[in-house]
Scaffold this motif. Structure first.
Motif, PDB file in Angstrom:
ATOM      1  N   SER A 179       0.306  -1.238  -0.144  1.00 52.97           N
ATOM      2  CA  SER A 179       0.226  -0.218  -0.063  1.00 52.97           C
ATOM      3  C   SER A 179       0.831   1.136   0.125  1.00 52.97           C
ATOM      4  O   SER A 179       2.580   1.322   0.514  1.00 52.97           O
ATOM      5  N   ALA A 180       0.183   2.603  -0.364  1.00 56.90           N
ATOM      6  CA  ALA A 180       0.973   3.269  -0.471  1.00 56.90           C
ATOM      7  C   ALA A 180       1.802   4.327   0.452  1.00 56.90           C
ATOM      8  O   ALA A 180       3.031   4.913   1.383  1.00 56.90           O
ATOM      9  N   GLU A 181       0.913   3.658   1.614  1.00 57.55           N
ATOM     10  CA  GLU A 181       1.293   3.691   3.267  1.00 57.55           C
ATOM     11  C   GLU A 181       2.367   2.772   4.035  1.00 57.55           C
ATOM     12  O   GLU A 181       3.167   2.947   5.451  1.00 57.55           O
ATOM     13  N   ASP A 182       2.494   1.948   3.379  1.00 59.98           N
ATOM     14  CA  ASP A 182       3.585   1.024   3.979  1.00 59.98           C
ATOM     15  C   ASP A 182       5.283   1.491   4.186  1.00 59.98           C
ATOM     16  O   ASP A 182       5.597   2.151   2.489  1.00 59.98           O
ATOM     17  N   GLU A 183       5.200   1.778   5.508  1.00 58.86           N
ATOM     18  CA  GLU A 183       6.795   1.837   5.409  1.00 58.86           C
ATOM     19  C   GLU A 183       8.168   1.565   4.695  1.00 58.86           C
ATOM     20  O   GLU A 183       8.621   2.629   4.305  1.00 58.86           O
ATOM     21  N   GLN A 184       7.882   0.035   3.866  1.00 57.43           N
ATOM     22  CA  GLN A 184       8.811  -0.759   3.720  1.00 57.43           C
ATOM     23  C   GLN A 184       9.310   0.375   1.871  1.00 57.43           C
ATOM     24  O   GLN A 184       9.684   0.180   0.850  1.00 57.43           O
ATOM     25  N   LEU A 185       7.954   0.587   1.610  1.00 58.02           N
ATOM     26  CA  LEU A 185       8.427   1.693   0.153  1.00 58.02           C
ATOM     27  C   LEU A 185       9.384   2.507   0.538  1.00 58.02           C
ATOM     28  O   LEU A 185      10.203   3.676  -0.609  1.00 58.02           O
ATOM     29  N   ILE A 186       9.448   2.861   1.392  1.00 62.55           N
ATOM     30  CA  ILE A 186      10.316   4.915   2.010  1.00 62.55           C
ATOM     31  C   ILE A 186      11.712   3.709   2.411  1.00 62.55           C
ATOM     32  O   ILE A 186      12.542   4.530   1.660  1.00 62.55           O
ATOM     33  N   ASP A 187      11.956   2.474   2.919  1.00 57.40           N
ATOM     34  CA  ASP A 187      13.088   2.286   3.859  1.00 57.40           C
ATOM     35  C   ASP A 187      13.874   1.463   2.867  1.00 57.40           C
ATOM     36  O   ASP A 187      14.792   0.942   3.198  1.00 57.40           O
ATOM     37  N   ASP A 188      13.199   1.101   1.504  1.00 56.72           N
ATOM     38  CA  ASP A 188      14.107  -0.374   1.782  1.00 56.72           C
ATOM     39  C   ASP A 188      14.958  -0.271   0.935  1.00 56.72           C
ATOM     40  O   ASP A 188      15.069   1.131  -0.648  1.00 56.72           O
ATOM     41  N   ASP A 189      16.739  -0.405   1.012  1.00 54.59           N
ATOM     42  CA  ASP A 189      18.015   0.072   0.821  1.00 54.59           C
ATOM     43  C   ASP A 189      18.295  -0.068  -0.623  1.00 54.59           C
ATOM     44  O   ASP A 189      18.924   0.428  -1.455  1.00 54.59           O
ATOM     45  N   ARG A 190      17.408  -1.205  -1.507  1.00 55.50           N
ATOM     46  CA  ARG A 190      18.027  -1.782  -2.342  1.00 55.50           C
ATOM     47  C   ARG A 190      17.725  -0.665  -3.646  1.00 55.50           C
ATOM     48  O   ARG A 190      18.763  -0.156  -4.439  1.00 55.50           O
ATOM     49  N   ILE A 191      16.821  -0.538  -3.176  1.00 57.02           N
ATOM     50  CA  ILE A 191      15.634   0.585  -3.476  1.00 57.02           C
ATOM     51  C   ILE A 191      16.492   2.159  -4.424  1.00 57.02           C
ATOM     52  O   ILE A 191      16.411   2.773  -5.092  1.00 57.02           O
ATOM     53  N   LYS A 192      16.718   2.518  -3.103  1.00 58.59           N
ATOM     54  CA  LYS A 192      17.901   3.892  -2.435  1.00 58.59           C
ATOM     55  C   LYS A 192      19.065   3.330  -3.367  1.00 58.59           C
ATOM     56  O   LYS A 192      19.346   4.301  -4.139  1.00 58.59           O
ATOM     57  N   GLU A 193      19.493   2.263  -2.689  1.00 53.55           N
ATOM     58  CA  GLU A 193      20.517   2.124  -3.929  1.00 53.55           C
ATOM     59  C   GLU A 193      20.887   2.479  -5.240  1.00 53.55           C
ATOM     60  O   GLU A 193      22.068   2.897  -5.490  1.00 53.55           O
ATOM     61  N   LEU A 194      20.355   1.670  -5.855  1.00 54.62           N
ATOM     62  CA  LEU A 194      19.725   1.760  -6.807  1.00 54.62           C
ATOM     63  C   LEU A 194      19.845   3.329  -7.959  1.00 54.62           C
ATOM     64  O   LEU A 194      20.301   3.655  -8.695  1.00 54.62           O
ATOM     65  N   TYR A 195      18.411   4.012  -6.782  1.00 51.46           N
ATOM     66  CA  TYR A 195      18.073   5.096  -7.845  1.00 51.46           C
ATOM     67  C   TYR A 195      19.369   6.092  -7.072  1.00 51.46           C
ATOM     68  O   TYR A 195      20.402   7.029  -8.512  1.00 51.46           O
ATOM     69  N   MET A 196      20.690   6.177  -6.201  1.00 59.41           N
ATOM     70  CA  MET A 196      21.464   7.039  -6.134  1.00 59.41           C
ATOM     71  C   MET A 196      22.909   6.473  -7.169  1.00 59.41           C
ATOM     72  O   MET A 196      23.561   7.459  -7.539  1.00 59.41           O
ATOM     73  N   LYS A 197      22.673   5.432  -7.353  1.00 59.91           N
ATOM     74  CA  LYS A 197      23.602   4.722  -8.467  1.00 59.91           C
ATOM     75  C   LYS A 197      23.327   6.316  -9.674  1.00 59.91           C
ATOM     76  O   LYS A 197      24.199   6.179 -10.956  1.00 59.91           O
ATOM     77  N   ASN A 198      22.437   5.602 -10.422  1.00 59.89           N
ATOM     78  CA  ASN A 198      21.410   6.760 -11.325  1.00 59.89           C
ATOM     79  C   ASN A 198      21.958   7.708 -11.587  1.00 59.89           C
ATOM     80  O   ASN A 198      22.963   8.839 -12.167  1.00 59.89           O
ATOM     81  N   GLN A 199      21.786   8.156 -10.235  1.00 60.13           N
ATOM     82  CA  GLN A 199      22.334   9.482  -9.886  1.00 60.13           C
ATOM     83  C   GLN A 199      23.791  10.204 -10.484  1.00 60.13           C
ATOM     84  O   GLN A 199      24.492  10.693 -10.888  1.00 60.13           O
ATOM     85  N   ASP A 200      24.418   8.870  -9.263  1.00 63.83           N
ATOM     86  CA  ASP A 200      25.916   9.561  -9.260  1.00 63.83           C
ATOM     87  C   ASP A 200      26.585   9.288 -11.314  1.00 63.83           C
ATOM     88  O   ASP A 200      27.590   9.638 -11.564  1.00 63.83           O
ATOM     89  N   LEU A 201      25.382   8.349 -11.763  1.00 65.03           N
ATOM     90  CA  LEU A 201      26.533   8.038 -12.602  1.00 65.03           C
ATOM     91  C   LEU A 201      26.457   9.134 -14.127  1.00 65.03           C
ATOM     92  O   LEU A 201      26.516   9.093 -15.046  1.00 65.03           O
ATOM     93  N   TYR A 202      25.015   9.807 -14.110  1.00 66.32           N
ATOM     94  CA  TYR A 202      24.568  11.119 -14.395  1.00 66.32           C
ATOM     95  C   TYR A 202      25.718  12.279 -14.241  1.00 66.32           C
ATOM     96  O   TYR A 202      25.447  12.324 -15.353  1.00 66.32           O
ATOM     97  N   ARG A 203      25.425  12.062 -13.205  1.00 69.65           N
ATOM     98  CA  ARG A 203      26.091  13.284 -12.591  1.00 69.65           C
ATOM     99  C   ARG A 203      28.093  13.120 -13.221  1.00 69.65           C
ATOM    100  O   ARG A 203      28.885  14.043 -14.219  1.00 69.65           O
ATOM    101  N   GLU A 204      28.585  12.543 -13.415  1.00 65.72           N
ATOM    102  CA  GLU A 204      29.661  11.706 -13.865  1.00 65.72           C
ATOM    103  C   GLU A 204      29.927  12.083 -15.598  1.00 65.72           C
ATOM    104  O   GLU A 204      30.086  12.468 -16.148  1.00 65.72           O
ATOM    105  N   VAL A 205      28.535  11.335 -16.051  1.00 67.81           N
ATOM    106  CA  VAL A 205      28.186  12.498 -17.293  1.00 67.81           C
ATOM    107  C   VAL A 205      28.373  13.421 -17.759  1.00 67.81           C
ATOM    108  O   VAL A 205      28.921  15.066 -18.601  1.00 67.81           O
ATOM    109  N   GLU A 206      27.979  14.344 -16.725  1.00 65.42           N
ATOM    110  CA  GLU A 206      27.578  15.699 -16.550  1.00 65.42           C
ATOM    111  C   GLU A 206      29.209  16.396 -16.099  1.00 65.42           C
ATOM    112  O   GLU A 206      29.537  17.337 -17.171  1.00 65.42           O
ATOM    113  N   GLU A 207      29.795  16.034 -15.836  1.00 67.18           N
ATOM    114  CA  GLU A 207      31.000  16.130 -15.392  1.00 67.18           C
ATOM    115  C   GLU A 207      32.063  15.650 -16.903  1.00 67.18           C
ATOM    116  O   GLU A 207      33.312  16.976 -16.544  1.00 67.18           O
ATOM    117  N   LEU A 208      31.703  14.930 -16.584  1.00 69.45           N
ATOM    118  CA  LEU A 208      32.865  14.546 -18.477  1.00 69.45           C
ATOM    119  C   LEU A 208      32.998  15.537 -19.735  1.00 69.45           C
ATOM    120  O   LEU A 208      33.827  15.867 -19.930  1.00 69.45           O
TER     121      LEU A 208
END
Length: 213
Positions: A170-199
């Motif tokens: 459900s949208a209120e489920d705490e697991q939607l917010i706290d899932d570490d794997r999803i956070k890591e995927l999202y952060m890695k994607n941001q890092d890759l984009y930042r590297e592209v911009e810097e290069l």
């Protein structure tokens, strides 16, 4: 007696002449050797001078060639940028629209899934358009490879997020917010984009194209 004197005088003259001739020959040989040595030294110095002139000419031509190559590379990058800038503009605009909708339509999980699906389509379109760019200028080879890597990861990240939201939450489920794997995927994607911009910024700055960033 007179005849003997004549013979003696003649002999002395011959001896003096022979001595003078020998001296002249020796002097000529010494002078000739000195002159030959000077000529050889002059030839060596002239050859060295010619080598220096040739080296300077080669260096100047190399610098001129490198300058022409850099000018051509800059022109090729500008041509590439005219295409890529439009692709990037559409991509960021699509992401902006999706972000606004995420903020407004998170009342239920179905809306989240729909918006995530739209985000995936934006990523797929971006990859397709980037992949369809024609000739890539040589100075942008690393940048383009990083860009394609990001495009692939962008699609993968949001497909994983959609899969995550497709589970029975459900949208209120705490697991939607706290899932570490999803956070890591999202952060890695941001890092890759930042590297592209810097290069991209690094390469454009090298060619004096900061105004195109």
């Amino acid at each position: 007696m007179k005849k003997f004197k004549d013979i003696l005088i003649t002999s002395l003259l011959v001896f003096c002449f022979a001595g003078l001739l020998t001296y002249n020959i020796i002097s000529f040989e010494l002078f000739g050797r000195a002159a030959l040595t000077r000529m050889e030294m002059h030839a060596v110095l002239e050859a060295q001078q010619q080598e220096k002139i040739y080296a300077r000419q080669i260096t100047r031509e190399f610098i001129e060639l490198q300058s022409l190559i850099k000018i051509q590379d800059a022109a090729d990058i500008i041509e590439f940028d005219a295409i890529y800038a439009e692709i990037k503009k559409d991509y960021l605009s699509g992401i902006g629209s999706i972000s606004e909708e995420f903020e407004q339509k998170v009342a239920n999980i179905d809306n989240i899934r729909i918006l995530t699906g739209e985000r995936i389509r934006i990523a797929e379109k971006f990859k397709e358009e980037v992949g369809s760019i024609g000739t890539i200028p040589e100075p942008l080879d690393d940048f383009y490879s990083s860009l394609l890597e990001f495009a692939d990861n962008d699609i993968f990240t949001w497909e994983e997020i959609l899969l995550y939201y497709s589970t029975d939450f459900s949208a209120e489920d705490e697991q939607l917010i706290d899932d570490d794997r999803i956070k890591e995927l999202y952060m890695k994607n941001q890092d890759l984009y930042r590297e592209v911009e810097e290069l991209q910024a690094e390469i454009y700055s090298e060619y004096g194209l900061e105004s195109f960033l």
